[in-house]
Every structure is written in structure tokens, then in C-alpha cells.
Design a protein around this motif. Structure first.
Motif, mmCIF file in Angstrom:
data_model
loop_
_atom_site.group_PDB
_atom_site.id
_atom_site.type_symbol
_atom_site.label_atom_id
_atom_site.label_comp_id
_atom_site.label_asym_id
_atom_site.label_seq_id
_atom_site.Cartn_x
_atom_site.Cartn_y
_atom_site.Cartn_z
ATOM 1 N N GLU A 207 0.822 -1.216 0.000
ATOM 2 C CA GLU A 207 0.000 0.000 0.000
ATOM 3 C C GLU A 207 0.851 1.259 0.000
ATOM 4 N N ILE A 208 1.965 1.214 0.699
ATOM 5 C CA ILE A 208 2.789 2.436 0.746
ATOM 6 C C ILE A 208 3.922 2.371 -0.277
ATOM 7 N N ASN A 209 3.801 1.487 -1.269
ATOM 8 C CA ASN A 209 4.765 1.412 -2.378
ATOM 9 C C ASN A 209 6.196 1.158 -1.925
ATOM 10 N N VAL A 210 6.369 0.091 -1.167
ATOM 11 C CA VAL A 210 7.718 -0.268 -0.729
ATOM 12 C C VAL A 210 8.423 -1.006 -1.857
ATOM 13 N N ARG A 211 9.639 -0.591 -2.150
ATOM 14 C CA ARG A 211 10.402 -1.300 -3.190
ATOM 15 C C ARG A 211 10.777 -2.688 -2.697
ATOM 16 N N ARG A 212 10.693 -3.652 -3.578
ATOM 17 C CA ARG A 212 10.972 -5.031 -3.174
ATOM 18 C C ARG A 212 12.452 -5.334 -3.231
ATOM 19 N N LEU A 213 12.856 -6.368 -2.472
ATOM 20 C CA LEU A 213 14.271 -6.706 -2.358
ATOM 21 C C LEU A 213 14.724 -7.758 -3.368
ATOM 22 N N ALA A 214 13.757 -8.512 -3.906
ATOM 23 C CA ALA A 214 14.124 -9.689 -4.700
ATOM 24 C C ALA A 214 15.045 -9.348 -5.864
ATOM 25 N N GLY A 215 14.783 -8.223 -6.502
ATOM 26 C CA GLY A 215 15.590 -7.847 -7.659
ATOM 27 C C GLY A 215 17.065 -7.722 -7.307
ATOM 28 N N PHE A 216 17.337 -7.200 -6.116
ATOM 29 C CA PHE A 216 18.718 -7.037 -5.683
ATOM 30 C C PHE A 216 19.412 -8.392 -5.578
ATOM 31 N N PHE A 217 18.699 -9.364 -4.988
ATOM 32 C CA PHE A 217 19.324 -10.675 -4.815
ATOM 33 C C PHE A 217 19.531 -11.377 -6.153
ATOM 34 N N ALA A 218 18.602 -11.136 -7.086
ATOM 35 C CA ALA A 218 18.777 -11.704 -8.428
ATOM 36 C C ALA A 218 20.029 -11.122 -9.076
ATOM 37 N N GLU A 219 20.238 -9.814 -8.880
ATOM 38 C CA GLU A 219 21.433 -9.169 -9.448
ATOM 39 C C GLU A 219 22.696 -9.699 -8.785
ATOM 40 N N LEU A 220 22.649 -9.831 -7.466
ATOM 41 C CA LEU A 220 23.798 -10.346 -6.719
ATOM 42 C C LEU A 220 24.211 -11.718 -7.259
ATOM 43 N N ARG A 221 23.200 -12.561 -7.446
ATOM 44 C CA ARG A 221 23.473 -13.909 -7.942
ATOM 45 C C ARG A 221 24.045 -13.843 -9.361
ATOM 46 N N ALA A 222 23.419 -13.035 -10.190
ATOM 47 C CA ALA A 222 23.892 -12.919 -11.573
ATOM 48 C C ALA A 222 25.283 -12.300 -11.621
ATOM 49 N N GLY A 223 25.567 -11.418 -10.670
ATOM 50 C CA GLY A 223 26.871 -10.766 -10.639
ATOM 51 C C GLY A 223 27.982 -11.757 -10.342
ATOM 52 N N ILE A 224 27.758 -12.648 -9.383
ATOM 53 C CA ILE A 224 28.782 -13.659 -9.080
ATOM 54 C C ILE A 224 28.918 -14.604 -10.276
ATOM 55 N N ALA A 225 27.760 -14.973 -10.849
ATOM 56 C CA ALA A 225 27.789 -15.871 -12.009
ATOM 57 C C ALA A 225 28.574 -15.248 -13.158
ATOM 58 N N ALA A 226 28.454 -13.928 -13.310
ATOM 59 C CA ALA A 226 29.132 -13.263 -14.425
ATOM 60 C C ALA A 226 30.646 -13.294 -14.260
ATOM 61 N N SER A 227 31.125 -13.473 -13.022
ATOM 62 C CA SER A 227 32.565 -13.554 -12.812
ATOM 63 C C SER A 227 33.103 -14.972 -13.004
ATOM 64 N N CYS A 228 32.214 -15.927 -13.191
ATOM 65 C CA CYS A 228 32.642 -17.312 -13.389
ATOM 66 C C CYS A 228 32.934 -17.547 -14.865
ATOM 67 N N SER A 229 33.788 -18.544 -15.141
ATOM 68 C CA SER A 229 34.187 -18.704 -16.536
ATOM 69 C C SER A 229 33.179 -19.528 -17.356
ATOM 70 N N ARG A 230 32.433 -20.428 -16.716
ATOM 71 C CA ARG A 230 31.466 -21.206 -17.511
ATOM 72 C C ARG A 230 30.126 -20.483 -17.562
ATOM 73 N N ASP A 231 29.338 -20.797 -18.593
ATOM 74 C CA ASP A 231 28.079 -20.083 -18.812
ATOM 75 C C ASP A 231 27.030 -20.381 -17.750
ATOM 76 N N THR A 232 26.905 -21.657 -17.388
ATOM 77 C CA THR A 232 25.968 -21.982 -16.321
ATOM 78 C C THR A 232 26.775 -22.503 -15.140
ATOM 79 N N PRO A 233 27.293 -21.576 -14.378
ATOM 80 C CA PRO A 233 28.235 -21.949 -13.329
ATOM 81 C C PRO A 233 27.557 -22.567 -12.110
ATOM 82 N N ARG A 234 28.347 -23.355 -11.392
ATOM 83 C CA ARG A 234 27.894 -23.872 -10.102
ATOM 84 C C ARG A 234 28.549 -23.012 -9.022
ATOM 85 N N ILE A 235 27.715 -22.341 -8.234
ATOM 86 C CA ILE A 235 28.222 -21.420 -7.209
ATOM 87 C C ILE A 235 27.811 -21.946 -5.837
ATOM 88 N N ALA A 236 28.757 -22.028 -4.935
ATOM 89 C CA ALA A 236 28.460 -22.553 -3.601
ATOM 90 C C ALA A 236 28.693 -21.475 -2.550
#
Lengths: 831, 306
Positions: A207-236
Motif C-alpha cells: 500500500e505504501i509502495n515499498v520497493r521489493r528486495l528480490a531484484g537485488f538478490f537476483a542481481e547479486l546472484r547474476a553478478g557472481i555468475a558473471a565472474s565465473c568462466s562457464r556459462d551456467t556456473p555452479r556457485i556454492a
């Protein structure tokens, strides 16, 4: 209903809740100083909270705390082994679009600057050579890793994710208190706070238009993946283990991001690549988000005594085959002494001033600064420059100069004369307040805010739209995550108009369909297997106790049963190690209470439940929140030793076990994880059926013996619906041993074991079945050749022995053959 | 201090590790090959490992140290490492013509040095894994390290204080004894004395490094036998300002490190230069036997290598 959905809610008069909220200086309060549209959001939020419960705000707070507990949100204070419930306040901090935009720019500037400073320290070291940064400030940082110089990260990214602590001053100006580069602790709690608040407050946040957090975590995950050398990396996510202070947070993050949670012993390095040991063999790991300090990461490259690291993991990252968030050694910039140089470094690298200044800091390693700190001691606080304990500041604590008595001043002066490099002086922080829910009213409380910044898929910095606020009535808020008496609150960024929202699962490209959920580490399989075995063993022991006291449908109950039958059950308790042999002669209730409370002997109910819970700690990232909630509770309390009290406790315990079976059956995907969980339970139950049947249905057993046996395996009803006669040995044996339709019977367990084994990954070469399957086929054939009349002790014992051998084979084949790397002893021949 | 003649040494260092069970996999860091250092020249070096490892990687750093990284992947119950080298040592005592700076000047100069390399003072100013700060040791040493004292005299006085107040006792401490504990007992071996002296110096902002090396075995005529014969040895490198640089002080024998001392490596403390460390998988217990032979081959006048 239609009215509510069409957005008319904002028309309600709801500005009473904050009407009585008063602060002496409006500029020094987050709410009082906010511009009008944001103030409206505050009022709506506060009003909405009061409307949630007719009883007022206190029950809302309670509900939130319960929600937090249900989410598994706990924490430990340093030095404590027990987890405490997470103290979260229902009233979030609200920050408007414009103020947040200013913070975002400052945070991104700071992350950019820190990245460049770190890159220089581990690269050309030009800052030191040019005199912009004293060599001692770098060398003195306990997180400077000399060995990392010249070892560059993939794509040159030293930082992937960091936390920055902020304080809002009384005039509304934000300042940086600390950079948290080693561990962004609190990032998981920020997520959980949001989850708990939004679950408790219904639609208020949207109701008060709070921005959601999920997008940030998706970016965080994609950011680590982007530093990996394989296209579909396994990140632990690499954890120090369940006894670490922030393990609950790590487990939650791993589960939320879909990263396997691994410990050092799950990993191995071979030819410069990192692998995780899984039930399907070694699997390559492309990236790790480490929650282990650099010094402990590799016993061969850093601290030789580390038992939680991975030998040679240094080779994996230095060969460019492993992305590490954050790059080892990045924590060097955390030392307080750095704060003194950040304004200058911003000029050097960015040609600009810091948008978010840090606290004014004077490093005493410089003569002029040392003089300033000495002269202005009463206006400043003094801290260790490098976070380690120094003379005159006990426990490495920050002390306001004005608070020191004469003796302390002398000790500090002596320390600063000997080693001025170890001290910094800093301006005193004055904090703004924010409306906090105290009891059932809103009161101003000082706060600090931890913000989080991460690289997204394209390598650019993204700021979490929100964060983690720490509130306190008193005390220093600058130290750890949370201290005694503090509480936390969600931080919400509110916009006047709704902003397009992303969810973690819904952003970016659609990945290819997959049916299995990632890989299963051998260690995790091992834990699942034993977790369910311990629980099953505890359940059967509880059932024996209950049968002894009589809760069956026999009208006479347990006490009406023959003394001989009861002795057989007591004998089982002794043999299972639930009671000591000398306790066998005790009164029945005393003996049963003893078995329920037994902690020392491995077969006691208390001991079994606590063994299961200890293993369960490791499963946090593997099971649903509901499952975890049930699994992590202690066993139901037993008050007194009356038969009634024992029956109440055992009934509650049975309910608990049933809830776990139900949740696992209905909520866990049929993945290898579930297979191991189910295997553990089936093997344990099958073994127990053999043992107990041998005891209770031996040649010459009485109908009472058989009645108890049916009780123990919940098969009375089935038996009575089939037969009008009382318990007859061959009929009971058919039902408990041979009938594949009886879910408490042996044949049923063996069929499930068969299915589970068939579904496990195939490792061997060629088409030959795996050894456990071959072994098990023989067991199954043995059972299927039996006839009820001919079942004797020897045959049941044979099956029992084979089941135990199967357990060993599964363990050898799939579980980690625990390969602890021991440190080599050091050369002792010294003159 | 008169210049002693330069010496050519042959050093043989044999490390034998025995395991109670077969070791499936082992990794070692050996820090046995002398790193380049002023006053000595390494003429040859040979490392022999039996059974032969799968790989040996030679590296240097991150301090003044050479590291040979061994990786063994064949099951074995014992390992023998033989390190042998020939070295010329020609290390004249500090030039009496160069005036030594005061403790206060050294403290200031150390902060002016613009570098982080392994021979710069900055890395040796702070507490390190073994040599934790101990104000108690600082208080004990304070009379020697007054700000106006010249650094060489101050370090000599401190070295002599360690030598006279501590008892050499190879049974009192082990390789793992924390320096503060050895300090309180006033007993120990070269490693303990060296750590105590390092902590004392750092406590006053004077850069101090831990040197591992060897000591000449046969006492020259007319001089008493030196403690440390047939073993690895340790002493303190004190940074004495930009002009004088690093000077070695041997608190175990109350002497400057001269031509009897063979330098192997310098780090912040023992952990940085320990001759052998590593991890192994599979074996249970382990025993280690070390034998060292230091043989002077020829003695020659300074600056006249044969």
C-alpha cells in the motif's frame, strides 16, 4: 471487498498512531524530518499496524516475533552457544525516493572507490609509492594478505558484495561508520526481516509502495555468475559450519539464492580446479561466496592450522578457474585507519569529494594527527586503528576521551607514545532517531543503518533498496551486528508511485527447464540419512515407553498386560541403551520417565532427539522452513513422573514425529536428498521391526506379547479388521513381516528401500548395478521366499544383519569418507 | 667488534617423517633453501625427496623466503627430505663510522618508507600470528628502548638482557609454546628468545623480523662452544634506519649475526618461515626426526673468496 481492492484504503483516517510522537528536534528524527509524501507513508504504516489487532500493538509485535522464530531467524552473541530468537521490530524505517537516491549515489561511489583502492594494494601499490597511503596502514591491517599481491580476480573484480554502515546525524546528514568487505553480515537478516514484517502486516507494505528486495538478490546472484568462466556456473556458499555465529543467516541465504551450502571438507582441489564431493562424484565449482576469513581459507597458503579451509584452493583461484566473492584479501580496507585516508583517495582516484563522508578520522601514525588527538582527546573517541587490542583500550573497545579517568588516560598516553600507529581518533557520532514500537506506543530510538551493495549481471553496482537497521536505547551501535538489548528493523524505500518490481525467480531470461534441484553434497546426504535414522529410533523408543504404560485400545491398558510381556519390552529398552541395566527393576513409571529423559546413554530419547537436532543444524538450507521449525524444537517436556504426564509427553512427541513424516512426504521433492532421508528412516524402521519381532514373537510367545507388538507398529486396527480371533503368531507375522501393504511392516520398508536405491545416481562403470543394489536384491529375495508359518529367529536375524551391512555400503559408496587434512607437525629441532 | 674471516659452509638438513598408517595424500611447504640476503652467496642447492613427489613447485615470498611446494599422491608411510647447499658467508659487522639513529628516529623513519616489499620495514611493525603484542614484555624492555637511545646500543642491551635473564632449556618449551608463556617462565630455546625480543622491539614501534637459519658447528679455538650446534637456529633482524638497514642480533648467544650465522629466511615470526609445514590425509600419528650438519669448508679473509 471490491472497495478494498480498488485502493480506497488510503482514504481512511489513520494518522492518529503517530500523533503523540514527539521529538525535541524534528531535524534529528527520520520521521519528523521527512518530506510530506514520506510522512504520509509513515502515518499509513503506523496506522496500519494499529489496525491489525483490536488489542493494540503489543500482540502485533508478538506475532512478528513468532513469525521470525518460525522463519528460523536466530542469532548468537559471541561466546554463547545457544541461539537466541531474532529481535525484530514491526515498525520499519521509511526512506523516501529522493533521500534514497542520494544515499545510493554515495554508496555506489564508495564501492567504486574501495574497489580501486583494493586493486592498487594488490597490484601496482602506487598509492603507497606516491605517499597517498602510508605503507604501515596497509601492513597493519590484519586482513592484508601479502600472498595475494599479483593474483588478480576474474574480470578484475575484487568486490562482488559489501555492506556499509551508515549513521544519520542530527542535522540529517548521512555518514559512513564502517565498510564491511569481508562479510556482509546482516544481508540475510535484512531479507528475513522483510519476510517477517510482510507476513505479519498483510498488504501494508505494498500500500505504501515499498520497493521489493528480490531484484537485488537476483542481481547479486547474476553478478557472481558473471565472474565465473562457464556459462551456467555452479556457485556454492562456503560456510565455517553450524557453530558459526551467523550460520542461520548463511543457511537462509544459500536456500534463497539456490547456492549449495558447503563446508571446507566438502570441497577438494585437483589440477587447479575446485570440486565439491557429491553423491554422484566430484562436481566442478565455478564460484564461491565465502563466509570464511581469508586467513582460514587454505592451510597451505595461509594459516597452516586451519581445519575449516580447503588445501590448495589458492591454486584454484590463482589459475583463474574460480570466482571468489569477495576476492581473498579484499578485507584489507576494513581497518579503521583507512577512514583517515578515504577523502584523499577519493580525490586521487575519482577527482571528487566523498558524497557520503566517513567519520572524521585522525590516524596517530602521523605526527600532526597524533598531536590533534592528544589535544582534543575530550571531544573525540579513540579506537584501535587496526581492530586488534591495544594498550589502554581494553578489549579493543572504542572509548570516548571524555570518559577516561586519570589512570586510563595515563595508560592510553603511554600506549600512544610507544605505538602511535595503533590508534585513531574519531569524531563522536550523534545519531538521529526513528519511531520504534516500544510496548504499545511509538518512541524515538537512535539507529544505524546497514546498506548493501553488490555487482549485478553487467558488473555495475546495485544497491539493495532497503537494508538492516539496528536500534538501541543506549550503548555503542558501531560494533557488531546486534548486541544484548538491541533490536532490528526493516528498512523500506517508499516511492510516491509504484515502481516496476522484479522477483528473484522472474527476472531476466528464462532458464532451460530442469527437473532436479542442483547437486547433493555427500556430506548433506550423510546428514539427511542419519537425521532420519535418529528420529526413527527415537520414535520407536517413545512408542515402547507408551506401550509399557498402556495407551492401546486394549481395555485393560498396559498395566493390565502380563508381567512377562512387559519384562520383554523393558529388556528391549536395556538392549537399545535407553536405560541402564540396573534400572530394569525400577517401578514402571520411574523407568519410563528415565528412558525418556536419558541423555548419557546413546539410546535414551533425550540423547536420540538431541543427536538428531545436532545433525539437523546442518540441514537448514535443505529443508523447508516448516520442516525446520518442527525439527529444531527440543523434545516435549516431561513434567513429573506420573503415568499421565509421561503419556502426555510421549503423545506430543509422537505428534512431532508424525508432523516430520508428513512434511517430508508431502513437501519434499523426490530428489536424491529425499531419497537419502527416506532411506535412513526405512532402514532404521526395518531393522527395528526385525529386532522387536524377534523379541516379542519368538516361539512360545503369549497373545499379550503379540498384542504389544501390534501396538508398537500401529497395526492393531488392521489386524482386528482382518481377523476376529485374538493375536495368533503366524497371522501377526504375516501382517508385520510379509504384507507389502502394511506401511509399518517389514515388506513395505524393503520395497521403499528398493525404490530409493534404484533412483540414486549411478557411479560405477558399465551397466552393472551399484554394489548396494546388488546386495539388497539378495535381501529382498530372502524376504520374498519366506512363509508366515516358517519365520523363525534365524531368518529375521539374517535380514537384520543384511540391513546393517546395507547401511554401511551406502555410507561407503555415497557419503564423504571423511578426509580430514591434518597439519604436519612442525620442525622441532631448534637450538 | 673485529671482522671474523669469511667462511664457506656445507649444510645438510635431513627431515624424516614417519606415519603410523599409510598417508594417501600429502602436501608440504618446505622453507629450506636460503633466500638471497646480504653478506652471503648461495653456490649450489639440492633438494632430494623420497619417495619422489608428484610435483615440486618452487616459489618465493611472501616474505624473504623460498618455498618448495611438494605434492605427494602415492600412499606412503614415510618421507625423507634432504636439503643440501654450499654457501659463502661474508658478513662484516656494522660500520662503526655510520652513526646509529635513535629509537625515536627509527620509529619515524619506518613510517616514512614508501614500500610494502618483504625487505621494507612496514611488514615487521605489527603483531603477527605467533608474536602477539604483549604490553607486559614492553614494560620489561622499556628501560633499554628509551626514545633517545641509539638503536644499535638499545638492541644490544635488549639482546644481552634476554641472554642473561633467560635460561636455555630445551625441555621447557615446545615449538607451539606462546612467546608470552616462555617470557613468564624465563626459560626456552632460540625460537622463544627470538620471539620475545621481537615483541619487545615492536612494542616500541621498532621493526623486527624473525630469521631462521643455521649456526656454525665447530667452535673456533679459544672461544666457547655455541649453543645451537647441529640444529636449525633463529635470531632477530632489527631494522636500524634507512642507512644501516637490517642488522641481525642473536639473543641465544648474545652476539651479532656474523659469519657464524647462515641466513635461510626472514618473516614476521616462526609461522612465516617454518622449515616444514603442510597437511596430510589418511595417516594417524606422525613422528618427525631432523638432523642438521653444518660444516665449514674453508676459511678465507673477508672479500677474498677462494
Amino acid at each position: 471487498m471490491a472497495g478494498a481492492l480498488s485502493g480506497m484504503i488510503t482514504e481512511r483516517a489513520d494518522d492518529d498512531a503517530l500523533a503523540g510522537y514527539a521529538v525535541p528536534d524534528p531535524a534529528a528524527d527520520l520521521f519528523a524530518a521527512a518530506p510530506a509524501p514520506v510522512t504520509a507513508a509513515w502515518r499509513r504504516m503506523a496506522g496500519g499496524l494499529t489496525e491489525l489487532d483490536p488489542e493494540g500493538l503489543a500482540p502485533v509485535h508478538e506475532r512478528l516475533l513468532r513469525e521470525a522464530l518460525d522463519l528460523g531467524m536466530t542469532f548468537r552473541l559471541p561466546g554463547e552457544s545457544d541461539e537466541r530468537p531474532w529481535p525484530v521490530s514491526p515498525m520499519p524505517l521509511l526512506i523516501g525516493t529522493e533521500e534514497w537516491a542520494g544515499l545510493t549515489a554515495g554508496l555506489i561511489q564508495r564501492a567504486t572507490l574501495l574497489e580501486q583502492v583494493i586493486a592498487d594494494i594488490y597490484g601496482p601499490q602506487q598509492l603507497v609509492a606516491d605517499g597517498h597511503l602510508p605503507a604501515a596502514v596497509v601492513a597493519g591491517s590484519p586482513h592484508f594478505a601479502r600472498k595475494m599481491r599479483g593474483v588478480s580476480p576474474p574480470k578484475g573484480r575484487y568486490l562482488q558484495v559489501l555492506a556499509i554502515d551508515l549513521a544519520r546525524g542530527p542535522g540529517g546528514k548521512w555518514r559512513v561508520l564502517a565498510d564491511r568487505v569481508r562479510l556482509p553480515s546482516g544481508i540475510g537478516y535484512a531479507l528475513e526481516n522483510r519476510l517477517a514484517v510482510s507476513r505479519t502486516t498483510g498488504s501494508l507494505l505494498s500500500e505504501i509502495n515499498v520497493r521489493r528486495l528480490a531484484g537485488f538478490f537476483a542481481e547479486l546472484r547474476a553478478g557472481i555468475a558473471a565472474s565465473c568462466s562457464r556459462d551456467t556456473p555452479r556457485i556454492a556458499l562456503l560456510t565455517p559450519g553450524p557453530y558459526n555465529q551467523s550460520y542461520p543467516e548463511q543457511a537462509h541465504l544459500a536456500r534463497y539464492l539456490g547456492f549449495p551450502l558447503v563446508e571446507g571438507r566438502d570441497l577438494a582441489v585437483s589440477r587447479g580446479r575446485l570440486y565439491v564431493r557429491t553423491i554422484a562424484g566430484l562436481k566442478r565449482v565455478d564460484g564461491i561466496w565465502r563466509w570464511i576469513g581469508t586467513d582460514m581459507l587454505d592451510p597451505l597458503a595461509f594459516n597452516a592450522g586451519s581445519q575449516i579451509g580447503v588445501p590448495d584452493i589458492f591454486d584454484a583461484w590463482s589459475s583463474g578457474e574460480l570466482a571468489v566473492a569477495n576476492w581473498p584479501g579484499a578485507g584489507v580496507v576494513e581497518a579503521r585507519a583507512f577512514s583517515a585516508f578515504m577523502p584523499r583517495l577519493a580525490e586521487v582516484f575519482l577527482g571528487d569529494k566523498l558524497l557520503l563522508p566517513n567519520l572524521a578520522t585522525w590516524w596517530c601514525g602521523q605526527e600532526r594527527e597524533l598531536g590533534i588527538v592528544r589535544d582534543r582527546l575530550d571531544e573525540l573517541v579513540v579506537s584501535p586503528a587496526f581492530g586488534v587490542e591495544v594498550a589502554g583500550l581494553e578489549g579493543g573497545r572504542t572509548r570516548p576521551g571524555a570518559s577516561l579517568d586519570a589512570a586510563e588516560r595515563a595508560a592510553l598516553a603511554e600506549g600512544m607514545a610507544r605505538r602511535p600507529i595503533d590508534y585513531v581518533g574519531q569524531e563522536v557520532v550523534h545519531l538521529s532517531t526513528t519511531p520504534a514500537l516500544i510496548g504499545d506506543r511509538f518512541e524515538p530510538r537512535p539507529f544505524t543503518l546497514r546498506a548493501f551493495v553488490a555487482r549485478g549481471a553487467d558488473g555495475e553496482w546495485v544497491v539493495m533498496p532497503g537494508g538492516f537497521a539496528r536500534l538501541s536505547a543506549r550503548g555503542d551501535l558501531r560494533t557488531s551486528l546486534i548486541g544484548e538489548g538491541d533490536f532490528s528493523a526493516d528498512v523500506c524505500v517508499v516511492d510516491e508511485v509504484p515502481v516496476e518490481q522484479l522477483s528473484l525467480l522472474g527476472s531476466g531470461q528464462v532458464p532451460p527447464v530442469r527437473r532436479t534441484g542442483g547437486m547433493l553434497a555427500s556430506q548433506a546426504a550423510d546428514n539427511l540419512f542419519w537425521f532420519s535414522r535418529y528420529n526413527e529410533r527415537a520414535e520407536i523408543t517413545v512408542r515402547i515407553i507408551r506401550s509399557l504404560l498402556g495407551s492401546s485400545i486394549e481395555v485393560d491398558g498396559g498395566s493390565g498386560r502380563g508381567e512377562g510381556s512387559r519384562r520383554l519390552l523393558v529388556d528391549l529398552l536395556v538392549r537399545f541403551g535407553a536405560i541402564p541395566p540396573q534400572a530394569a527393576g525400577l517401578r514402571l513409571t520411574k523407568l519410563c520417565a528415565g528412558a525418556y529423559r536419558e541423555r548419557e546413554l546413546s539410546g535414551g530419547v533425550a540423547a536420540l532427539v538431541s543427536a538428531a537436532r545436532a545433525i539437523g543444524r546442518n540441514l537448514r538450507d535443505r529443508v523447508s522452513a516448516d520442516f525446520w521449525r518442527v525439527a529444531s524444537r527440543p523434545k516435549p517436556r516431561l513434567d513429573g513422573e506420573s503415568a499421565q504426564a509421561i503419556l502426555t509427553a510421549t503423545d506430543a512427541a509422537i505428534d512431532r514425529f508424525s508432523a516430520l513424516s508428513g512434511l517430508s512426504a508431502e513437501n519434499m521433492g523426490r530428489s536424491p536428498a529425499w531419497r537419502f532421508y527416506d532411506l535412513g528412516r526405512r532402514i532404521e524402521r526395518a531393522t527395528m521391526i526385525c529386532r522387536i519381532t524377534r523379541q516379542m514373537a519368538a516361539e512360545g510367545c503369549t497373545p499379550d506379547d503379540l498384542g504389544l507388538l501390534l501396538d508398537l507398529f500401529d497395526s492393531q486396527i488392521t489386524y482386528r479388521s482382518r481377523y476376529l480371533v485374538g493375536p495368533v503368531r503366524s497371522l501377526v507375522l504375516d501382517l508385520l513381516v510379509l504384507d507389502p501393504a502394511n506401511p509399518r511392516g517389514l515388506a513395505f520398508q524393503l520395497d521403499r528401500i528398493d525404490e530409493n536405491l534404484a533412483d540414486l545416481p549411478h557411479l560405477g562403470e558399465g551397466d552393472l548395478p551399484e554394489p548396494p543394489i546388488r546386495q539388497f536384491n539378495a535381501t529382498l529375495a530372502r524376504l520374498r521366499s519366506l512363509e508366515a508359518d516358517g519365520i523363525d529367529d534365524r531368518q529375521l536375524q539374517d535380514i537384520e544383519t543384511r540391513l546393517l551391512a546395507l547401511s554401511d555400503m551406502i555410507s561407503q559408496r555415497y557419503f564423504l569418507q571423511y578426509e580430514r587434512a591434518d597439519p604436519t607437525m612442525q620442525d622441532a629441532l631448534l637450538a | 667488534m673485529t671482522a671474523s674471516p669469511a667462511v664457506r659452509y656445507r649444510v645438510k638438513h635431513v627431515t624424516e617423517v614417519r606415519y603410523d598408517a599409510l598417508v594417501k595424500l600429502a602436501r608440504f611447504n618446505l622453507r629450506l633453501k636460503p633466500a638471497p640476503w646480504s653478506g652471503q652467496t648461495l653456490l649450489d642447492y639440492r633438494l632430494d625427496v623420497s619417495p619422489a613427489p608428484k610435483t615440486i613447485i618452487e616459489e618465493s615470498g611472501p616474505f624473504v623466503v623460498n618455498v618448495s611446494r611438494l605434492s605427494l599422491d602415492k600412499p606412503t608411510a614415510q618421507l625423507v627430505v634432504t636439503s643440501e647447499f654450499t654457501v659463502d658467508v661474508d658478513r662484516p659487522p656494522p660500520d662503526p663510522g655510520t652513526a646509529a639513529p635513535t629509537v625515536a628516529e627509527v620509529r619515524r623513519d619506518a613510517l616514512k618508507a614508501r614500500g610494502l616489499s618483504a625487505a621494507e620495514p612496514a611488514p615487521y611493525l605489527f603483531a603477527s600470528p605467533i608474536a602477539a603484542m604483549a604490553p607486559e614484555i614492553g614494560d620489561w624492555a622499556s628501560s633499554h628502548l628509551a626514545t633517545d637511545n641509539d638503536i644499535v646500543s638499545a638492541a644490544l642491551a635488549l639482546m644481552k638482557a634476554v641472554h642473561s635473564e633467560f635460561t636455555y632449556d630445551s625441555t621447557a618449551t615446545s615449538v607451539k609454546t606462546p612467546p608470552l608463556e616462555a617470557f613468564r617462565q624465563r626459560h626456552g630455546v632460540c625460537q622463544d628468545f627470538t620471539h620475545v625480543m621481537i615483541i619487545a622491539l615492536r612494542q616500541f614501534g621498532v621493526p623486527a623480523g624473525y630469521v631462521s637459519g643455521y649456526l656454525r658447528t665447530i667452535p673456533p679455538q679459544g672461544r666457547p662452544s655455541l649453543v645451537g650446534a647441529d640444529a636449525t637456529h633463529a635470531w632477530v633482524n632489527v631494522w636500524c634506519g634507512t642507512e644501516l638497514g637490517w642488522i641481525g642480533f642473536d639473543p641465544t648467544n648474545a652476539m651479532l649475526a656474523g659469519n657464524d650465522h647462515i641466513f635461510t629466511a626472514m618473516g614476521r615470526d616462526f609461522a612465516d618461515v617454518s622449515p616444514v609445514d603442510g597437511v596430510f590425509i589418511g595417516g594417524r600419528g606422525q613422528r618427525m626426526k631432523v638432523a642438521v650438519e653444518v660444516t665449514p669448508l674453508t676459511v678465507f679473509a673477508p672479500n677474498e673468496a677462494p
